[in-house]
Motif scaffolding. Structure first.
Motif, mmCIF file in Angstrom:
data_model
loop_
_atom_site.group_PDB
_atom_site.id
_atom_site.type_symbol
_atom_site.label_atom_id
_atom_site.label_comp_id
_atom_site.label_asym_id
_atom_site.label_seq_id
_atom_site.Cartn_x
_atom_site.Cartn_y
_atom_site.Cartn_z
ATOM 1 N N ALA A 1 0.835 -1.206 0.000
ATOM 2 C CA ALA A 1 0.000 0.000 0.000
ATOM 3 C C ALA A 1 0.869 1.254 0.000
ATOM 4 C CB ALA A 1 -0.921 -0.007 1.217
ATOM 5 N N ARG A 2 1.897 1.286 0.844
ATOM 6 C CA ARG A 2 2.749 2.463 0.878
ATOM 7 C C ARG A 2 3.568 2.589 -0.399
ATOM 8 N NH1 ARG A 2 6.867 5.351 1.092
ATOM 9 N NH2 ARG A 2 6.941 7.171 2.454
ATOM 10 N N TYR A 3 4.030 1.444 -0.904
ATOM 11 C CA TYR A 3 4.840 1.479 -2.122
ATOM 12 C C TYR A 3 4.058 2.070 -3.288
ATOM 13 C CZ TYR A 3 7.448 -0.160 -6.190
ATOM 14 O OH TYR A 3 8.127 -0.223 -7.370
ATOM 15 N N TRP A 4 2.837 1.586 -3.485
ATOM 16 C CA TRP A 4 2.047 2.076 -4.612
ATOM 17 C C TRP A 4 1.530 3.487 -4.373
ATOM 18 C CZ3 TRP A 4 3.054 -0.037 -8.865
ATOM 19 C CH2 TRP A 4 3.322 -1.406 -8.952
ATOM 20 N N GLY A 5 1.394 3.862 -3.107
ATOM 21 C CA GLY A 5 0.909 5.206 -2.817
ATOM 22 C C GLY A 5 1.994 6.269 -2.860
ATOM 23 N N PHE A 6 3.236 5.887 -2.466
ATOM 24 C CA PHE A 6 4.273 6.912 -2.328
ATOM 25 C C PHE A 6 5.605 6.549 -2.985
ATOM 26 C CE2 PHE A 6 1.424 7.386 1.280
ATOM 27 C CZ PHE A 6 1.150 8.738 1.245
ATOM 28 N N GLY A 7 5.873 5.256 -3.168
ATOM 29 C CA GLY A 7 7.195 4.858 -3.625
ATOM 30 C C GLY A 7 7.315 4.657 -5.114
ATOM 31 N N ALA A 8 6.377 3.934 -5.705
ATOM 32 C CA ALA A 8 6.488 3.553 -7.111
ATOM 33 C C ALA A 8 6.459 4.758 -8.036
ATOM 34 C CB ALA A 8 5.354 2.581 -7.471
ATOM 35 N N ASN A 9 5.763 5.806 -7.624
ATOM 36 C CA ASN A 9 5.677 7.001 -8.471
ATOM 37 C C ASN A 9 6.789 8.000 -8.183
ATOM 38 O OD1 ASN A 9 4.948 8.060 -6.011
ATOM 39 N ND2 ASN A 9 2.793 8.381 -6.529
ATOM 40 N N GLY A 10 7.728 7.606 -7.310
ATOM 41 C CA GLY A 10 8.845 8.481 -6.996
ATOM 42 C C GLY A 10 8.503 9.625 -6.074
ATOM 43 N N LYS A 11 7.289 9.634 -5.534
ATOM 44 C CA LYS A 11 6.847 10.751 -4.707
ATOM 45 C C LYS A 11 7.649 10.844 -3.417
ATOM 46 C CE LYS A 11 2.636 12.673 -2.625
ATOM 47 N NZ LYS A 11 1.184 12.462 -2.421
ATOM 48 N N LYS A 12 7.757 9.709 -2.703
ATOM 49 C CA LYS A 12 8.517 9.718 -1.447
ATOM 50 C C LYS A 12 8.979 8.306 -1.113
ATOM 51 C CE LYS A 12 8.491 11.635 3.205
ATOM 52 N NZ LYS A 12 7.667 12.257 4.287
ATOM 53 N N PRO A 13 9.895 7.735 -1.895
ATOM 54 C CA PRO A 13 10.378 6.383 -1.584
ATOM 55 C C PRO A 13 11.244 6.389 -0.332
ATOM 56 C CG PRO A 13 11.650 7.334 -3.376
ATOM 57 C CD PRO A 13 10.535 8.305 -3.084
ATOM 58 N N ILE A 14 11.225 5.276 0.392
ATOM 59 C CA ILE A 14 12.042 5.136 1.598
ATOM 60 C C ILE A 14 12.655 3.748 1.619
ATOM 61 C CG2 ILE A 14 10.761 6.800 3.019
ATOM 62 C CD1 ILE A 14 9.222 4.472 4.210
ATOM 63 N N TYR A 15 13.716 3.584 2.410
ATOM 64 C CA TYR A 15 14.311 2.273 2.589
ATOM 65 C C TYR A 15 13.358 1.375 3.370
ATOM 66 C CZ TYR A 15 18.973 4.076 1.335
ATOM 67 O OH TYR A 15 20.053 4.606 0.681
ATOM 68 N N PRO A 16 13.265 0.093 3.022
ATOM 69 C CA PRO A 16 12.553 -0.842 3.900
ATOM 70 C C PRO A 16 13.327 -1.011 5.203
ATOM 71 C CG PRO A 16 13.640 -2.027 2.116
ATOM 72 C CD PRO A 16 13.798 -0.572 1.815
ATOM 73 N N ASP A 17 12.606 -1.115 6.283
ATOM 74 C CA ASP A 17 13.218 -1.261 7.601
ATOM 75 C C ASP A 17 13.734 -2.693 7.748
ATOM 76 O OD1 ASP A 17 13.928 -1.403 10.249
ATOM 77 O OD2 ASP A 17 12.117 -0.447 11.008
ATOM 78 N N MET A 18 15.032 -2.869 7.752
ATOM 79 C CA MET A 18 15.624 -4.206 7.741
ATOM 80 C C MET A 18 15.682 -4.855 9.116
ATOM 81 S SD MET A 18 15.868 -4.599 4.605
ATOM 82 C CE MET A 18 16.811 -6.102 4.373
ATOM 83 N N LYS A 19 15.142 -4.192 10.132
ATOM 84 C CA LYS A 19 15.038 -4.849 11.449
ATOM 85 C C LYS A 19 14.219 -6.129 11.350
ATOM 86 C CE LYS A 19 15.558 -0.831 14.514
ATOM 87 N NZ LYS A 19 15.663 0.242 13.522
ATOM 88 N N LEU A 20 13.263 -6.159 10.430
ATOM 89 C CA LEU A 20 12.478 -7.376 10.207
ATOM 90 C C LEU A 20 13.401 -8.554 9.937
ATOM 91 C CD1 LEU A 20 9.900 -9.020 9.457
ATOM 92 C CD2 LEU A 20 10.123 -8.070 7.146
ATOM 93 N N TYR A 21 14.317 -8.390 9.011
ATOM 94 C CA TYR A 21 15.197 -9.502 8.634
ATOM 95 C C TYR A 21 16.318 -9.719 9.642
ATOM 96 C CZ TYR A 21 12.548 -9.438 4.354
ATOM 97 O OH TYR A 21 11.513 -9.507 3.451
ATOM 98 N N GLU A 22 16.706 -8.674 10.340
ATOM 99 C CA GLU A 22 17.676 -8.842 11.423
ATOM 100 C C GLU A 22 17.113 -9.796 12.491
ATOM 101 O OE1 GLU A 22 18.681 -5.027 12.975
ATOM 102 O OE2 GLU A 22 19.677 -4.351 11.144
ATOM 103 N N GLU A 23 15.854 -9.614 12.824
ATOM 104 C CA GLU A 23 15.246 -10.456 13.858
ATOM 105 C C GLU A 23 15.074 -11.892 13.374
ATOM 106 O OE1 GLU A 23 11.799 -8.716 15.648
ATOM 107 O OE2 GLU A 23 12.835 -6.824 16.074
ATOM 108 N N ILE A 24 14.700 -12.061 12.114
ATOM 109 C CA ILE A 24 14.549 -13.412 11.563
ATOM 110 C C ILE A 24 15.882 -14.158 11.613
ATOM 111 C CG2 ILE A 24 14.067 -14.727 9.466
ATOM 112 C CD1 ILE A 24 12.098 -12.385 8.731
ATOM 113 N N ILE A 25 16.943 -13.523 11.140
ATOM 114 C CA ILE A 25 18.258 -14.156 11.149
ATOM 115 C C ILE A 25 18.700 -14.455 12.579
ATOM 116 C CG2 ILE A 25 20.707 -13.813 10.610
ATOM 117 C CD1 ILE A 25 19.771 -12.047 8.249
ATOM 118 N N PHE A 26 18.485 -13.507 13.467
ATOM 119 C CA PHE A 26 18.887 -13.686 14.863
ATOM 120 C C PHE A 26 18.163 -14.869 15.506
ATOM 121 C CE2 PHE A 26 18.452 -12.860 19.402
ATOM 122 C CZ PHE A 26 19.777 -12.661 19.765
ATOM 123 N N LEU A 27 16.862 -14.933 15.336
ATOM 124 C CA LEU A 27 16.091 -16.021 15.928
ATOM 125 C C LEU A 27 16.461 -17.368 15.307
ATOM 126 C CD1 LEU A 27 12.643 -14.205 16.174
ATOM 127 C CD2 LEU A 27 14.029 -14.991 18.108
#
Length: 227
Positions: free
Chosen positions: A86-112
């Motif tokens: 939803a955020r990507y299509w609303g703000f990222g794909a059109n170049g309006k306001k793209p942001i980095y994905p928060d990689m804490k998600l994958y940090e926690e997966i690898i850690f666990l």
């Protein structure tokens, strides 16, 4: 009675946790839940819903690193907006306001995956990119787990009403909670949309406890054979 120690990270209003007491009681187990939530208003409302839980207002990502060894089961639902379609299509794909994905998600997966000896669930939305580390897809959510989930976690569906004036009421009915109690800085509708279906939370916790019961029976049988 055996005690199961659970860590509930990014606890929000405890949608995932809502039916755990019933499941534990049916399994004749004692449940000790520690919930971590950074939003003080959400933490206060969570404590009202689950007065027997220990609620800690702090950064869940750091708390996991510092305390993971203290628990048997860990559930983590890191913030999803930077990954969401939803955020990507609303703000990222059109170049309006793209942001980095928060990689804490994958940090926690690898850690666990590499450090935690118990069972865990990391839950998030389907992202706009191909997810890493082979999650299990159930409905509109992804689950990174170290045990097998049932194909169906819940048969419940909300109305899908797109009318902004009534969707909050529909979500209140669906989750059996009045989100209008929230007086903090986040949007109520965002909180309501992101809350985990309590039946999915129940099914996953039942699956985990079923594995624990089976392990306990096998241990008893081994001891009997040794005697």
């Amino acid at each position: 009675m055996k005690t199961i120690k659970v860590l509930n990270l990014y606890a929000c209003l405890g949608g995932n946790r809502a039916k755990w007491d019933e499941v534990a009681e049916q399994a004749n187990l004692k449940l000790e839940v520690t919930a971590v939530e950074l939003d003080e208003e959400l933490a206060k409302l969570y404590q009202e819903r689950f007065p027997n839980d220990t609620v800690i207002v702090t950064d869940a990502h750091q708390y996991l690193l510092d305390h993971y060894k203290e628990f048997d089961f860990i559930w983590s639902s890191p913030p999803c907006p930077t990954h969401s379609r939803a955020r990507y299509w609303g703000f990222g794909a059109n170049g309006k306001k793209p942001i980095y994905p928060d990689m804490k998600l994958y940090e926690e997966i690898i850690f666990l995956q590499h450090h935690f000896k118990g069972k865990y669930v990391v839950e998030n939305v389907k992202p706009y990119y191909s997810p890493m580390f082979n999650p299990m897809e159930r409905h509109r959510h992804l689950y990174w787990v170290n045990f097998r989930l049932p194909n169906t976690l819940s048969n419940r569906t909300n109305s899908g009403n797109l009318n902004q004036k009534s969707i909050l009421k529909d979500l209140c009915d669906f989750h059996d909670y009045d989100f209008r109690k929230y007086k903090g800085n986040q949007r109520m509708l965002k909180i309501a949309r992101n809350l985990v279906d309590y039946e999915a939370g129940r099914t996953i916790f039942e699956t985990y406890l079923g594995i624990e019961r089976k392990n306990n029976v096998n241990q008893v049988n081994i001891f009997d054979l040794g005697a």
